[in-house]
Design a protein around this motif. Sequence first.
Motif, short mmCIF file in Angstrom:
data_model
loop_
_atom_site.label_atom_id
_atom_site.label_comp_id
_atom_site.label_asym_id
_atom_site.label_seq_id
_atom_site.Cartn_x
_atom_site.Cartn_y
_atom_site.Cartn_z
N PHE A 104 0.64 -1.25 -0.04
CA PHE A 104 -0.27 0.22 0.07
C PHE A 104 0.84 1.25 -0.03
O PHE A 104 0.54 2.31 0.02
CB PHE A 104 -0.76 0.02 1.26
CG PHE A 104 -1.98 -0.98 1.26
CD1 PHE A 104 -3.01 -1.07 0.33
CD2 PHE A 104 -1.81 -2.25 1.70
CE1 PHE A 104 -4.13 -1.88 0.20
CE2 PHE A 104 -2.63 -3.34 1.92
CZ PHE A 104 -3.75 -3.07 1.11
N SER A 107 -0.12 5.31 0.70
CA SER A 107 -1.41 5.74 0.58
C SER A 107 -1.99 6.05 1.88
O SER A 107 -1.92 5.51 3.01
CB SER A 107 -2.02 4.42 0.10
OG SER A 107 -3.57 4.67 0.30
N GLN A 109 -5.00 6.53 2.34
CA GLN A 109 -6.30 5.97 2.58
C GLN A 109 -6.10 4.54 3.65
O GLN A 109 -7.08 4.27 4.45
CB GLN A 109 -6.74 5.40 1.49
CG GLN A 109 -7.53 6.44 0.56
CD GLN A 109 -8.35 5.51 -0.68
OE1 GLN A 109 -7.61 4.87 -1.35
NE2 GLN A 109 -9.52 5.81 -0.88
N THR A 110 -4.89 4.03 3.56
CA THR A 110 -4.54 2.83 4.44
C THR A 110 -3.37 3.24 5.41
O THR A 110 -3.56 2.47 6.30
CB THR A 110 -4.21 1.94 3.78
OG1 THR A 110 -3.09 2.25 2.65
CG2 THR A 110 -5.33 1.18 2.51
N LEU A 113 -4.77 2.96 9.22
CA LEU A 113 -5.19 1.71 9.69
C LEU A 113 -3.96 0.72 9.71
O LEU A 113 -3.80 -0.09 10.75
CB LEU A 113 -6.12 1.15 8.51
CG LEU A 113 -6.62 -0.38 8.70
CD1 LEU A 113 -7.25 -0.31 10.05
CD2 LEU A 113 -7.34 -0.80 7.20
N ILE A 114 -2.93 0.71 8.87
CA ILE A 114 -1.76 -0.06 8.90
C ILE A 114 -0.95 0.48 9.99
O ILE A 114 -0.57 -0.50 10.78
CB ILE A 114 -1.01 0.10 7.67
CG1 ILE A 114 -1.78 -0.62 6.54
CG2 ILE A 114 0.27 -0.58 7.77
CD1 ILE A 114 -1.06 -0.59 5.10
N GLU A 167 -9.09 -6.37 8.92
CA GLU A 167 -8.12 -6.81 8.00
C GLU A 167 -8.98 -7.16 6.76
O GLU A 167 -8.95 -7.01 5.51
CB GLU A 167 -7.03 -7.65 8.19
CG GLU A 167 -5.82 -6.98 8.94
CD GLU A 167 -4.83 -7.95 9.60
OE1 GLU A 167 -3.61 -7.34 9.87
OE2 GLU A 167 -5.10 -9.12 9.54
N LEU A 171 -8.92 -3.96 4.91
CA LEU A 171 -7.64 -3.69 4.01
C LEU A 171 -7.48 -4.86 3.14
O LEU A 171 -7.14 -4.38 1.94
CB LEU A 171 -6.53 -3.95 5.34
CG LEU A 171 -5.19 -4.11 4.67
CD1 LEU A 171 -4.86 -2.41 4.44
CD2 LEU A 171 -4.09 -4.56 5.49
N ARG A 174 -8.65 -4.10 -0.43
CA ARG A 174 -8.06 -3.11 -1.09
C ARG A 174 -6.88 -3.85 -1.95
O ARG A 174 -6.58 -2.88 -3.01
CB ARG A 174 -7.63 -2.20 -0.18
CG ARG A 174 -8.59 -1.22 0.37
CD ARG A 174 -8.38 0.29 0.60
NE ARG A 174 -8.02 0.87 -0.59
CZ ARG A 174 -9.17 1.38 -1.17
NH1 ARG A 174 -10.37 1.51 -0.71
NH2 ARG A 174 -8.99 2.10 -2.17
N ASP A 178 -6.47 -1.74 -5.45
CA ASP A 178 -5.14 -0.72 -5.16
C ASP A 178 -4.25 -1.27 -6.20
O ASP A 178 -3.21 -0.38 -6.51
CB ASP A 178 -4.83 -0.50 -3.85
CG ASP A 178 -5.79 0.19 -3.25
OD1 ASP A 178 -6.89 0.58 -3.89
OD2 ASP A 178 -5.51 0.85 -2.21
#
Length: 234
Positions: A104, A107, A109-110, A113-114, A167, A171, A174, A178
């Motif tokens: 990812f 990004s 967008q993530t 979260l990551i 996840e 996640l 995506r 992505d």
Amino acid sequence: MHSKNLLSRRNFFILAGAAGAGLMEGCSKSPRSQVEYSGTAIEILERQHGVNRRALAILHKIKNGINAQMAISPEVAGGAVEIIRTFLIGCHQAMEEKYVFPVFGASQQTAELIAVLRKQHAAASQLAEILKPLCADFSQNDQADRRKAVNMIHLLTYMSDAHESWEDTVLFPRLRADISEKSYDGLTAQLEAAETQFFGPRGYQETIQKIATLEQSLGIGNLASFTPQPEDLS
Ligand SMILES: [Fe+2]
Ligand SMILES: [Fe+2]
């Protein structure tokens, strides 16, 4: 003293032998079984989550046993924690951090979260290391240790259930959205190779066998045992 001893060392070995014999018999009839578990990247990750959830369900059952003042076999408690340490943390989380999260990039967008997922990986690792010595001897009557183990198991299972659900639903989808098909295929190959390298070609099946043995020793060896009884629903 603990009067209930349903999870004693002797019972564990009897059940372990029976479960192991049955499972080994089943495996010997299926020489193709080594390849039956392959799939694309998301399938690999989600079936690993399935293994994790079964190991966490074992810990949940052990937590209930501790709360009910049962004597817990060190083989069962230690075996469950060892699966968490080796499969969930040593294999699954390591694969996510090495191969999945970097996909990812930066990004926005993530990223948030990551960052949370990484922090929870570290917390799971810490909890497993705390649980390892605590689970080495559950036959002792140390109430403080038993309370601590219950608390640590609760923290681990509560967090891990939410972690894997996010996840699975936020996640992993995506990965399809992505990245290109070629990159996705490359990720699949990396995950397959990493799992095999970590455990050997039969590592996944051997982990399932260990889990099945522990489940049988705790009376949750079949899915039906999780279904509420009619009297529970009244
Ligand atoms: Fe994770
Ligand atoms: Fe995961």
